[in-house]
Design an enzyme around this catalytic site. Structure first.
Site, short mmCIF file in Angstrom:
data_model
loop_
_atom_site.label_atom_id
_atom_site.label_comp_id
_atom_site.label_asym_id
_atom_site.label_seq_id
_atom_site.Cartn_x
_atom_site.Cartn_y
_atom_site.Cartn_z
N LYS A 99 0.85 -1.19 0.00
CA LYS A 99 0.00 0.00 0.00
C LYS A 99 0.89 1.24 0.00
O LYS A 99 1.43 1.65 1.02
CB LYS A 99 -0.94 0.05 1.20
CG LYS A 99 -2.07 1.07 0.92
CD LYS A 99 -2.63 1.76 2.11
CE LYS A 99 -1.89 2.95 2.62
NZ LYS A 99 -1.77 4.12 1.72
N GLU A 153 9.34 1.85 11.12
CA GLU A 153 10.36 2.89 10.91
C GLU A 153 9.61 4.21 10.99
O GLU A 153 8.76 4.48 10.13
CB GLU A 153 10.99 2.76 9.51
CG GLU A 153 11.78 1.50 9.30
CD GLU A 153 13.10 1.49 10.03
OE1 GLU A 153 13.54 2.55 10.50
OE2 GLU A 153 13.67 0.40 10.15
N CYS A 178 13.04 11.63 7.05
CA CYS A 178 13.00 11.16 8.44
C CYS A 178 14.33 11.47 9.12
O CYS A 178 14.40 11.61 10.33
CB CYS A 178 12.72 9.67 8.49
SG CYS A 178 13.81 8.72 7.44
N GLU A 237 8.65 16.71 15.61
CA GLU A 237 9.03 16.59 14.21
C GLU A 237 8.16 17.52 13.37
O GLU A 237 6.93 17.39 13.37
CB GLU A 237 8.86 15.14 13.73
CG GLU A 237 9.37 14.94 12.32
CD GLU A 237 9.16 13.52 11.80
OE1 GLU A 237 8.06 12.96 12.01
OE2 GLU A 237 10.09 12.99 11.18
P1 NAD Z 1 2.03 8.67 7.74
O1 NAD Z 1 2.25 7.96 9.01
O2 NAD Z 1 0.94 9.67 7.66
O3 NAD Z 1 1.71 7.62 6.57
C1 NAD Z 1 2.59 6.57 6.23
C2 NAD Z 1 1.80 5.46 5.55
O4 NAD Z 1 0.89 4.90 6.50
C3 NAD Z 1 0.93 5.92 4.36
O5 NAD Z 1 0.92 4.91 3.37
C4 NAD Z 1 -0.43 6.06 5.00
O6 NAD Z 1 -1.49 5.90 4.08
C5 NAD Z 1 -0.43 4.91 5.99
N1 NAD Z 1 -1.34 5.09 7.12
C6 NAD Z 1 -1.83 6.26 7.65
N2 NAD Z 1 -2.68 5.99 8.66
C7 NAD Z 1 -2.73 4.64 8.80
C8 NAD Z 1 -3.41 3.77 9.69
N3 NAD Z 1 -4.21 4.23 10.63
N4 NAD Z 1 -3.20 2.44 9.57
C9 NAD Z 1 -2.35 1.96 8.62
N5 NAD Z 1 -1.70 2.74 7.74
C10 NAD Z 1 -1.88 4.07 7.82
O7 NAD Z 1 3.43 9.30 7.32
P2 NAD Z 1 3.78 10.19 6.06
O8 NAD Z 1 3.23 11.56 6.24
O9 NAD Z 1 3.45 9.45 4.79
O10 NAD Z 1 5.37 10.23 6.14
C11 NAD Z 1 6.06 11.10 6.99
C12 NAD Z 1 6.52 10.40 8.25
O11 NAD Z 1 7.25 9.24 7.92
C13 NAD Z 1 7.47 11.24 9.07
O12 NAD Z 1 7.16 11.10 10.43
C14 NAD Z 1 8.83 10.63 8.77
O13 NAD Z 1 9.80 10.85 9.75
C15 NAD Z 1 8.47 9.20 8.63
N6 NAD Z 1 9.49 8.48 7.88
C16 NAD Z 1 10.29 7.60 8.56
C17 NAD Z 1 11.29 6.91 7.88
C18 NAD Z 1 12.19 5.94 8.61
O14 NAD Z 1 12.79 5.11 7.97
N7 NAD Z 1 12.32 6.03 9.93
C19 NAD Z 1 11.47 7.11 6.51
C20 NAD Z 1 10.64 8.01 5.86
C21 NAD Z 1 9.65 8.68 6.55
#
Ligand code: NAD
Length: 494
Positions: free
Chosen positions: A175, A250, A284, A385
């Protein structure tokens, strides 16, 4: 005419059960729509999970080196399509073209690297404590792996998950983030072109609340690999705990660069600009905290502000652009809210702090690179963040204080120190609480063959990248073979 894309379920391209779609728009120019994608819900997830569970039984029997040959071919196709993918990526999520090329390159590196595991996937053979008894351990696939990814690395992060899941023999439900569905689609098409049996990989588009939440709760899913925010990651962990399901998380970061009084300041400023404003601060591993010795804080901050003010905002496809847009309206609102928070908290706003609206910028979500100085470690802008082009400068009096400030946040992903003192550098490597520490380089720049991930609210003990990623996507199975022909009892027949 806007192209309408589909989900891939059970080897067939299908619409969402709801019949609904959502738009995928360019954050640099909202009028540029890249396509419409299925708005999936629990019904689509159910169909995908059933298809994956049945495909798993066949895929796990394909020898790993054969599985890997398909992945090598996928790597070759990625190489061929690198430039097209990079341009589409910049249109879809805004980062400047050279960074999009880097994202695709990381996907290529990961695909080739992990394909090599097809001929390794090694376990142990070890002596048994009993005669005529053989002892060994092997890796076996987990089953149906749900891979949920964010938008900021729309090709690289899917490769970190989908490729190791497949080489290990799992069936996958992928997804992608709702802000970058097209890169997700193109990656799946590449895997199919490389010869992956289509029923092994399900592509389910949709929002986190609808498709994502249903996926992490589906009883046929054996493992969830999630990258995203710490808030959502916690929900995922709770949902998985209820089913005793493995999940690797992550999550967010509040990464820092320590600049000591003996640092090469030009180098440190270069690192801070790249670490803080690269990918518009939407990594991130972005360096959102600059912890600077007071002896050089003034000089460092002046140089940083000069550079930040000169950064050219714009469409990432234009060669002169240095900083692209933030991803969407919700995010620009959030970034600006943090500017207000910083001002209210009493930090010094030295540059930026505003939405950029002039000329072509008015069509997208552009935010001026922002530097706050005289930031105290307890301020929200130094703790939370922001995920945008906002950096905070925190003055400190000593190395020890710098380490205390660095460790005083709930996240633990990436850290860096600029110093010419080798003793200090080694102390920092030991004392900084994070999954990654850089010396004389900024907080970004991970390579695929080393473990990647963080501690505290950033991770839950797993690592992607490196051989360690296989621990997410395989179970250990221990096997004993007794060829003595008689009953032998471990620990008893001594
Ligand atoms: P997000 O948590 O909003 O979404 C990430 C993914 O999860 C998307 O595909 C989203 O559709 C899905 N999602 C959202 N709500 C969900 C739920 N309730 N159940 C299951 N899936 C759900 O994050 P984002 O805005 O896409 O990305 C930014 C965040 O990601 C930042 O906090 C960043 O630090 C983090 N990030 C971490 C890493 C790492 O490796 N540590 C790498 C890249 C980004």
């Amino acid at each position: 005419m806007t192209q309408v894309y589909k989900n891939l379920i059970g080897g067939k391209w299908v619409e969402a059960a709801s019949g609904q779609t959502f738009a995928d728009a360019n954050p640099a120019n909202g009028e540029d729509v890249l396509g419409r994608f299925p708005r999936s819900d629990a019904r689509d997830v159910d169909a995908a999970a059933r298809a994956a569970a049945s495909a798993f039984e066949r895929w796990r029997r394909v020898p790993a080196p054969r599985r890997a040959e398909i992945l090598y071919r996928a790597g070759e196709i990625l190489v061929r399509k690198k430039e097209d993918l990079a341009r589409t990526m910049t249109r879809e999520m805004g980062k400047v073209l050279k960074e999009s090329r880097g994202d695709v390159q990381e996907g290529i590196d990961m695909t080739y690297y992990i394909a090599g595991e097809g001929r390794r996937l090694t376990g142990q053979t070890t002596p048994s404590e009993l005669p005529d008894k053989w002892a060994m351990s092997v890796r076996v696939p987990v089953g149906v792996a749900a891979c949920i990814t964010p938008w900021n690395f729309p090709l690289a992060i899917p490769t970190w998950k989908v490729v190791p899941a497949l080489v290990a023999g799992n069936a996958v439900i992928f997804k992608p983030a709702e802000d970058t569905p097209l890169l997700g689609h193109l990656f799946v098409e590449i895997l199919l072109e490389a010869g992956l049996p289509p029923e092994v990989l399900q592509l389910v588009h949709g929002t986190g609340e609808e498709a994502g939440a249903a996926l992490v709760r589906h009883p046929l899913v054996n493992l969830v690999s999630f990258t995203g925010s710490s808030e959502v990651g916690q929900d995922v962990a709770v949902a998985c705990a209820k089913e005793h399901r493995r999940c690797s998380l992550e999550m967010g970061g509040k990464n820092c660069i320590l600049v000591m009084e003996d640092a090469d300041l030009d180098l440190a400023v270069d690192g801070a600009v790249w670490g803080g404003f690269g990918t518009t601060g939407q990594r991130c591993t972005a360096a959102s905290r600059l912890i600077v010795h007071e002896a050089v804080a003034r000089e460092f901050t002046d140089a940083l502000v000069k550079r930040a003010t000169r950064l050219r905002l714009g469409d990432g496809l234009l060669p002169e652009t240095e900083v692209g847009p933030v991803i969407n309206e919700a995010q620009i609102t959030r970034v600006h809210r943090y500017t207000e928070v910083g001002k209210t908290e009493g930090a010094d706003l030295l540059c930026g702090g505003a939405i950029a609206r002039e000329g072509a910028l008015a069509k997208g979500y552009f935010y001026r690179p922002t530097v706050f100085a005289k930031v105290k470690p307890t301020m929200r802008i130094a703790q939370e963040e922001i995920f945008g082009p906002t950096v905070t400068v925190l003055p400190v009096r000593s190395f020890e204080e710098a380490v205390t400030v660095a460790n005083g946040v709930r996240y633990g992903l990436s850290t860096a120190i600029y110093t010419r003192d080798v003793n200090r550098a080694f102390r920092a490597m030991g004392d900084l609480q994070a999954g990654i520490t850089y010396v004389n380089a900024p907080t970004i720049g991970a390579e695929v063959h080393l473990p990647f991930g963080g501690i505290k609210a950033t991770g839950n003990g797993h690592r992607e990248g490196g051989p360690q990623v296989l621990d997410i996507f395989t179970e250990w199975k221990t096997i004993y073979v007794d060829y003595s022909g008689r009953l032998q009892r471990a620990q008893i027949d001594v």
